[in-house]
Design a protein around this motif. Structure first.
Motif, PDB file in Angstrom:
ATOM      1  N   GLU A 258       0.842  -1.191   0.000  1.00 30.12           N
ATOM      2  CA  GLU A 258       0.000   0.000   0.000  1.00 30.12           C
ATOM      3  C   GLU A 258       0.878   1.242   0.000  1.00 30.12           C
ATOM      4  OE1 GLU A 258      -2.957   0.768  -0.410  1.00 30.12           O
ATOM      5  OE2 GLU A 258      -4.164  -1.037  -0.107  1.00 30.12           O
ATOM      6  N   GLY A 259       0.265   2.372  -0.214  1.00 28.68           N
ATOM      7  CA  GLY A 259       1.040   3.599  -0.150  1.00 28.68           C
ATOM      8  C   GLY A 259       0.440   4.678  -1.033  1.00 28.68           C
ATOM      9  N   TRP A 260       1.106   5.810  -1.022  1.00 25.87           N
ATOM     10  CA  TRP A 260       0.662   6.952  -1.804  1.00 25.87           C
ATOM     11  C   TRP A 260       0.772   6.684  -3.303  1.00 25.87           C
ATOM     12  CZ3 TRP A 260      -1.451  11.065   0.599  1.00 25.87           C
ATOM     13  CH2 TRP A 260      -1.197  11.203   1.959  1.00 25.87           C
ATOM     14  N   GLY A 261       0.021   7.425  -4.082  1.00 26.13           N
ATOM     15  CA  GLY A 261       0.243   7.426  -5.519  1.00 26.13           C
ATOM     16  C   GLY A 261       1.671   7.863  -5.791  1.00 26.13           C
ATOM     17  N   ALA A 262       2.330   7.200  -6.732  1.00 22.90           N
ATOM     18  CA  ALA A 262       3.707   7.525  -7.123  1.00 22.90           C
ATOM     19  C   ALA A 262       4.733   7.254  -6.023  1.00 22.90           C
ATOM     20  CB  ALA A 262       3.830   8.971  -7.604  1.00 22.90           C
ATOM     21  N   SER A 263       4.342   6.439  -5.039  1.00 23.94           N
ATOM     22  CA  SER A 263       5.317   6.120  -3.987  1.00 23.94           C
ATOM     23  C   SER A 263       6.222   4.970  -4.408  1.00 23.94           C
ATOM     24  CB  SER A 263       4.589   5.777  -2.688  1.00 23.94           C
ATOM     25  OG  SER A 263       3.796   4.625  -2.864  1.00 23.94           O
ATOM     26  N   GLY A 264       5.961   4.386  -5.573  1.00 30.26           N
ATOM     27  CA  GLY A 264       6.860   3.346  -6.079  1.00 30.26           C
ATOM     28  C   GLY A 264       6.413   1.924  -5.792  1.00 30.26           C
ATOM     29  N   LYS A 265       5.099   1.724  -5.623  1.00 29.75           N
ATOM     30  CA  LYS A 265       4.582   0.379  -5.331  1.00 29.75           C
ATOM     31  C   LYS A 265       4.902  -0.590  -6.474  1.00 29.75           C
ATOM     32  CE  LYS A 265       0.324   1.918  -4.706  1.00 29.75           C
ATOM     33  NZ  LYS A 265       0.519   3.377  -4.780  1.00 29.75           N
ATOM     34  N   GLY A 266       4.596  -0.149  -7.693  1.00 27.44           N
ATOM     35  CA  GLY A 266       4.820  -1.023  -8.851  1.00 27.44           C
ATOM     36  C   GLY A 266       6.276  -1.425  -9.000  1.00 27.44           C
ATOM     37  N   GLY A 267       7.165  -0.447  -8.905  1.00 27.93           N
ATOM     38  CA  GLY A 267       8.593  -0.743  -9.028  1.00 27.93           C
ATOM     39  C   GLY A 267       9.061  -1.675  -7.927  1.00 27.93           C
ATOM     40  N   MET A 268       8.535  -1.445  -6.738  1.00 25.23           N
ATOM     41  CA  MET A 268       8.928  -2.287  -5.607  1.00 25.23           C
ATOM     42  C   MET A 268       8.534  -3.732  -5.873  1.00 25.23           C
ATOM     43  SD  MET A 268      10.410  -2.200  -2.689  1.00 25.23           S
ATOM     44  CE  MET A 268      10.311  -0.518  -2.018  1.00 25.23           C
ATOM     45  N   ILE A 269       7.324  -3.911  -6.367  1.00 25.12           N
ATOM     46  CA  ILE A 269       6.859  -5.275  -6.665  1.00 25.12           C
ATOM     47  C   ILE A 269       7.731  -5.891  -7.755  1.00 25.12           C
ATOM     48  CG2 ILE A 269       4.928  -6.597  -7.609  1.00 25.12           C
ATOM     49  CD1 ILE A 269       3.057  -4.614  -6.150  1.00 25.12           C
ATOM     50  N   SER A 270       8.065  -5.102  -8.766  1.00 25.87           N
ATOM     51  CA  SER A 270       8.940  -5.624  -9.826  1.00 25.87           C
ATOM     52  C   SER A 270      10.248  -6.129  -9.245  1.00 25.87           C
ATOM     53  CB  SER A 270       9.268  -4.524 -10.839  1.00 25.87           C
ATOM     54  OG  SER A 270       8.135  -4.221 -11.587  1.00 25.87           O
ATOM     55  N   ARG A 271      10.807  -5.370  -8.332  1.00 27.71           N
ATOM     56  CA  ARG A 271      12.080  -5.790  -7.756  1.00 27.71           C
ATOM     57  C   ARG A 271      11.895  -7.041  -6.897  1.00 27.71           C
ATOM     58  NH1 ARG A 271      12.465  -0.292  -7.925  1.00 27.71           N
ATOM     59  NH2 ARG A 271      11.715   0.059  -5.819  1.00 27.71           N
ATOM     60  N   LEU A 272      10.769  -7.108  -6.195  1.00 32.41           N
ATOM     61  CA  LEU A 272      10.523  -8.284  -5.349  1.00 32.41           C
ATOM     62  C   LEU A 272      10.452  -9.557  -6.176  1.00 32.41           C
ATOM     63  CD1 LEU A 272       7.801  -7.265  -2.709  1.00 32.41           C
ATOM     64  CD2 LEU A 272      10.075  -8.185  -2.229  1.00 32.41           C
ATOM     65  N   ILE A 273       9.746  -9.506  -7.284  1.00 36.80           N
ATOM     66  CA  ILE A 273       9.512 -10.742  -8.037  1.00 36.80           C
ATOM     67  C   ILE A 273      10.594 -10.998  -9.067  1.00 36.80           C
ATOM     68  CG2 ILE A 273       7.020 -10.483  -7.810  1.00 36.80           C
ATOM     69  CD1 ILE A 273       6.965  -9.609 -10.738  1.00 36.80           C
ATOM     70  N   TYR A 274      11.542 -10.081  -9.181  1.00 37.93           N
ATOM     71  CA  TYR A 274      12.494 -10.120 -10.275  1.00 37.93           C
ATOM     72  C   TYR A 274      13.073 -11.498 -10.533  1.00 37.93           C
ATOM     73  CZ  TYR A 274      16.294  -8.694 -13.312  1.00 37.93           C
ATOM     74  OH  TYR A 274      17.130  -8.563 -14.388  1.00 37.93           O
ATOM     75  N   ASN A 275      13.437 -12.149  -9.481  1.00 41.52           N
ATOM     76  CA  ASN A 275      14.160 -13.403  -9.647  1.00 41.52           C
ATOM     77  C   ASN A 275      13.337 -14.621  -9.204  1.00 41.52           C
ATOM     78  OD1 ASN A 275      16.429 -14.519 -10.639  1.00 41.52           O
ATOM     79  ND2 ASN A 275      17.601 -14.421  -8.739  1.00 41.52           N
ATOM     80  N   LEU A 276      12.055 -14.407  -8.978  1.00 41.24           N
ATOM     81  CA  LEU A 276      11.241 -15.502  -8.431  1.00 41.24           C
ATOM     82  C   LEU A 276      10.748 -16.432  -9.534  1.00 41.24           C
ATOM     83  CD1 LEU A 276       9.058 -13.630  -5.779  1.00 41.24           C
ATOM     84  CD2 LEU A 276      11.270 -14.764  -5.474  1.00 41.24           C
ATOM     85  N   ASP A 277      10.415 -17.647  -9.137  1.00 44.27           N
ATOM     86  CA  ASP A 277       9.837 -18.611 -10.064  1.00 44.27           C
ATOM     87  C   ASP A 277       8.409 -18.159 -10.388  1.00 44.27           C
ATOM     88  OD1 ASP A 277       8.575 -20.725 -11.287  1.00 44.27           O
ATOM     89  OD2 ASP A 277       9.561 -22.247 -10.061  1.00 44.27           O
ATOM     90  N   PRO A 278       8.156 -17.785 -11.641  1.00 46.12           N
ATOM     91  CA  PRO A 278       6.859 -17.172 -11.946  1.00 46.12           C
ATOM     92  C   PRO A 278       5.670 -18.127 -11.815  1.00 46.12           C
ATOM     93  CG  PRO A 278       8.180 -17.446 -13.958  1.00 46.12           C
ATOM     94  CD  PRO A 278       9.053 -17.843 -12.809  1.00 46.12           C
ATOM     95  N   ARG A 279       5.936 -19.398 -11.636  1.00 43.06           N
ATOM     96  CA  ARG A 279       4.800 -20.313 -11.488  1.00 43.06           C
ATOM     97  C   ARG A 279       4.209 -20.265 -10.089  1.00 43.06           C
ATOM     98  NH1 ARG A 279       7.916 -25.517 -13.243  1.00 43.06           N
ATOM     99  NH2 ARG A 279       9.305 -24.435 -11.812  1.00 43.06           N
ATOM    100  N   HIS A 280       4.926 -19.640  -9.167  1.00 42.26           N
ATOM    101  CA  HIS A 280       4.451 -19.717  -7.796  1.00 42.26           C
ATOM    102  C   HIS A 280       4.197 -18.374  -7.127  1.00 42.26           C
ATOM    103  CE1 HIS A 280       4.673 -23.928  -8.142  1.00 42.26           C
ATOM    104  NE2 HIS A 280       5.959 -23.915  -8.407  1.00 42.26           N
ATOM    105  N   PHE A 281       4.017 -17.356  -7.934  1.00 34.44           N
ATOM    106  CA  PHE A 281       3.484 -16.133  -7.328  1.00 34.44           C
ATOM    107  C   PHE A 281       2.497 -15.490  -8.297  1.00 34.44           C
ATOM    108  CE2 PHE A 281       7.000 -14.394  -9.824  1.00 34.44           C
ATOM    109  CZ  PHE A 281       6.383 -13.308 -10.433  1.00 34.44           C
ATOM    110  N   SER A 282       1.618 -14.654  -7.758  1.00 35.36           N
ATOM    111  CA  SER A 282       0.727 -13.851  -8.591  1.00 35.36           C
ATOM    112  C   SER A 282       0.760 -12.429  -8.081  1.00 35.36           C
ATOM    113  CB  SER A 282      -0.711 -14.350  -8.493  1.00 35.36           C
ATOM    114  OG  SER A 282      -0.779 -15.675  -8.936  1.00 35.36           O
ATOM    115  N   VAL A 283       0.616 -11.488  -9.005  1.00 33.21           N
ATOM    116  CA  VAL A 283       0.502 -10.083  -8.630  1.00 33.21           C
ATOM    117  C   VAL A 283      -0.914  -9.630  -8.965  1.00 33.21           C
ATOM    118  CG1 VAL A 283       1.319  -7.742  -9.082  1.00 33.21           C
ATOM    119  CG2 VAL A 283       2.950  -9.654  -9.052  1.00 33.21           C
ATOM    120  N   TYR A 284      -1.586  -9.009  -8.015  1.00 28.24           N
ATOM    121  CA  TYR A 284      -2.928  -8.507  -8.271  1.00 28.24           C
ATOM    122  C   TYR A 284      -2.953  -6.996  -8.129  1.00 28.24           C
ATOM    123  CZ  TYR A 284      -4.218 -13.360  -7.719  1.00 28.24           C
ATOM    124  OH  TYR A 284      -4.296 -14.712  -7.854  1.00 28.24           O
ATOM    125  N   SER A 285      -3.457  -6.371  -9.147  1.00 28.68           N
ATOM    126  CA  SER A 285      -3.600  -4.935  -9.138  1.00 28.68           C
ATOM    127  C   SER A 285      -5.039  -4.629  -8.773  1.00 28.68           C
ATOM    128  CB  SER A 285      -3.303  -4.450 -10.556  1.00 28.68           C
ATOM    129  OG  SER A 285      -2.628  -3.260 -10.519  1.00 28.68           O
TER     130      SER A 285
END
Lengths: 495, 495
Positions: A46-73
């Motif tokens: 959560e957070g303010w608009g333009a606080s960098g939520k999307g980028g943060m999520i990108s960095r979190l999942i960057y190296n993860l196995d994509p079969r075992h996580f989902s991102v919900y907007s």
């Protein structure tokens, strides 16, 4: 509280790449371990608009196995979402055990931003309670829940919005709403603080992130996640060794039950002759049809839950109800043993999934009470799980009632002799044989055990908003008419 | 043609109750039999406003076991429906084998009423083809499909609308649209006739119902359903004895494939050094991110399908693609063996369910080609089923392409020696052991058989709208860059 954060926190640029990579690698290894240990993880960003939520999520999942996580907007609820209890769409997004769900905005954004102006204080308080229920149930169930709030100052937000607007590729991402929220920074600050204060609890703590500096924010988020996963893994491994129960039994001070008969006290020799039955059935059918019509227009949902002894006549009883109804306005939900997918979610998950839309009638042929009956007696769940279930169920039903649903629960009761008679008829009638299995006979042998469990279930979950009704079913005609009259009464009371 | 019907047809009122009851009882018995034989049934109830569709459905289901049928009321598509191929919502409502789905209005109403004015002739023709595909695929798969059109005259429609309006309880059911349609009766008559003519085919025939008289209409609908179910039961029972294949192999005159190499012709010694790889990967990532952004704004969906030998590097390849993308705009769909629910539906059903919304990217880690590879070779489906699958798959992809999707299919190719090397590494590296199973070794023994099946698959499904690309994957770096460049190329071509 947000204002008290030290927004000057920063990380040096030097070595940053290496630091970030190390954090990402650590997370990758942890993901594999939680997958193997079947630990589910929910991360709320959560957070303010333009606080960098999307980028943060990108960095979190960057190296993860994509079969075992989902991102919900999470956008504002759609018209279809609004036909269900508001938390349903979040329930439906719970990850399977071992997987991870990351929410880019969540139930919090819905409450504090999308719906905030529209709800009165009473409804807001209710919703905070419902969030608490949700978070408590999933953490009791073994979910790791991490809630982040990315905080930036008003000045920083302005700078970021301007930067986004200045580039061709990112201009479209800044909306009027973003600027409107920016201008009302103070108002939203207050709302966010209230939201955090109301929902900061053991097992569901907030982590506030000083996000003016992206590197610092990234470091803090990663460290928190890594830390929490390590702890969860440790706890789970310790648990496997000692088989300790998880989750706490919660006292339900705010759930008031009402007295109900024990099964053995129920007088079963009720009768109804064929002629009276036919006349009354036709009359009930007429009334039900008209009442459903009115409920449909008023968008009031109805939930009818059927439980009872094997061969007590659930199927026939349900059919007599639905025969009078407009087929476009009801669903019958047969409940069998959970599938593998369902077993890898909290036990109420599949019932959230089966809720009717507003104005519709859902008839459950067996229900969410399986956990405290068959699953309890057959040992398909732990003692902690079924003991916790009473409270979970009461809160589930309370939430449905707050949504506006009419809820009625029927226990179709017959005695042991009547069951034997019916079993024998089934056994000896070729076209009925499919209705009787070895399991039915096995369950019959545990009659006393079940009776005890049913008595406890009735006593602990007979609430005003979702009452049980014991239906004397030795005589099927009597049972059907009693059921329908009860439904009609409840509908009339509401209208 | 509708005008040619003898609208004077009627049934006597005398004995009608008894007749109707007999029909309903017959249907009840048949429902039990089709359930046991796992024959799925789709009933489409189309017709004029106020022609009695709802009442007809009520009479049909009156005595049925409510656990084994569903009624769907089809309203105009919601905003969310519109983000998918238009037939998706109907695919999603296909009943499980043995169950029955009754559609109160259907894809026909959507075409002839909801969307009619908005679509040009070209798009209309396309949609009729898509309906044909759908109906053919499900009937080939064993579904009984019954399509009814309830016809009433203009005078009768007026009378019925007036009657509905005259009563307090039913007044709300008559809308402005109903009267508008009534006034344009002639125009809609023409549309309905065109619709019926275009879609009246073997195995998916229309039954026109003279519905001015409700009893006659009821009698004709019931007789038709009973007849069809009896035939289906007979056919299925005969089939069980003789194990005859169902469904016809259809020649795909309108599907044009393009030549593609056979696997043995593929040169595998492609190399890419680490430094070039890093530079190119960074460049690809940048481009992909920006292109995805533009596709997202233009609402163009992208479907990336990954197949390949075990250990060919699908997972790593996919991860390198998604690492550059906005996590809120893509999904990775891992495809494992079908669940029980999925097995009880046509094989493409679960892929319809997994389609991305417009503007999103869906990455399939294994795909709908399982049917012609593993299911074919391991004998999980009949020969007729996998032979039919080529055409079904081509049409599925064509439909996705017509919807506007960019579709790319990758075969990750390695040779047998490289696979052995990778298997051994996995076997000997503790943190990789979970990636290798006995099944992998068993599949490896069938290498030649698989190679033959893959060659056939590539040859028969390499279409312009959904091309295959063989990715030389002995060198992982080379494979990843080649894949990404192909995706970038396809995106740029489109924009």
């Amino acid at each position: 509280m947000l204002n008290d954060l030290n927004m000057k926190q920063r990380m040096d640029k030097e070595h940053w790449e290496a630091v970030r990579e190390e954090l990402q690698n650590k997370l990758t290894v942890l993901q594999q371990r939680i997958y193997k240990l079947k630990i589910p993880v929910v991360i709320v960003m959560e957070g303010w608009g333009a606080s960098g939520k999307g980028g943060m999520i990108s960095r979190l999942i960057y190296n993860l196995d994509p079969r075992h996580f989902s991102v919900y907007s999470i956008d504002p609820p759609s018209p279809d979402d609004k036909r269900y209890p508001w938390m349903r769409r979040f329930w439906m997004k719970l990850p399977t055990y071992g997987d991870m769900a990351i929410f880019d905005r969540s139930w919090y954004q819905e409450l504090a931003v999308y719906e905030a102006g529209k709800l009165n204080a009473h409804e807001m308080a209710r919703r905070y309670n419902q969030i608490e229920d949700f978070e408590r149930q999933i953490t009791d169930d073994g979910y790791v829940l991490l809630k982040f709030f990315l905080h930036i100052t008003k000045g920083e937000q302005k700078r970021r919005l301007k930067t986004l607007e200045s580039k061709k590729e990112t201009r479209w991402r800044v909306t009027k709403a973003d600027w409107m929220h920016h201008e009302q920074y103070g108002k939203y600050l207050q709302r966010f603080e209230e939201m955090i204060e109301q929902t900061d609890r053991m097992g569901a703590k907030w982590t506030l992130i000083e996000a003016n500096n992206k590197r610092f924010a990234t470091y803090k988020v990663f460290s928190t996640v890594i830390n929490a996963l390590n702890q969860a893994i440790e706890a789970k491994e310790a648990l496997a060794e000692q088989n300790r129960p998880t989750g706490q039994i919660r006292t339900s001070a705010d759930i008031v039950t009402q007295p109900i008969k024990r099964l053995r006290e129920v007088e079963l020799n009720c009768e109804l002759d064929e002629q009276t039955y036919k006349t009354e059935l036709a009359e009930c059918k007429r009334k039900l049809f008209l009442l459903h019509n009115r409920l449909y227009q008023k968008k009031i949902p109805v939930i009818l839950a059927f439980e009872g002894w094997d061969a007590a006549g659930k199927g026939g009883n349900i059919k007599r109800i639905t025969q009078g109804l407009d087929p476009r306005g009801y669903e019958v939900i047969p409940v069998a043993a959970p599938s593998t997918l369902e077993k890898n979610h909290p036990h109420l998950w599949r019932f959230w999934n089966a809720l009717p839309r507003d104005g519709h009638i859902a008839v459950f042929d067996r229900t969410w009470y399986g956990r405290v009956m068959v699953e309890h007696i057959e040992g398909f769940c732990t003692q902690a799980q079924w003991e916790r279930a009473y409270d979970e169920i009461n809160r589930f039903e309370k939430q449905l009632s707050q949504w506006g649903a009419i809820i009625l629960k029927f226990w179709l009761h017959i005695d042991k002799e009547e069951q034997l008679k019916r079993f024998q008829v089934r056994q000896n009638t070729p076209e009925k044989q499919y209705k009787i299995t070895d399991e039915d006979w096995r369950n019959r042998e545990k009659w006393d055990e079940y009776e005890k469990a049913v008595d406890e279930m009735l006593a602990r979950t007979n609430t005003r908003q979702a009452p049980w009704m014991i239906i004397e079913s030795n005589n099927k005609r009597f049972a059907r008419i009693k059921t329908q009259k009860a439904i009609i009464q409840a509908m009339e009371d509401r209208l």
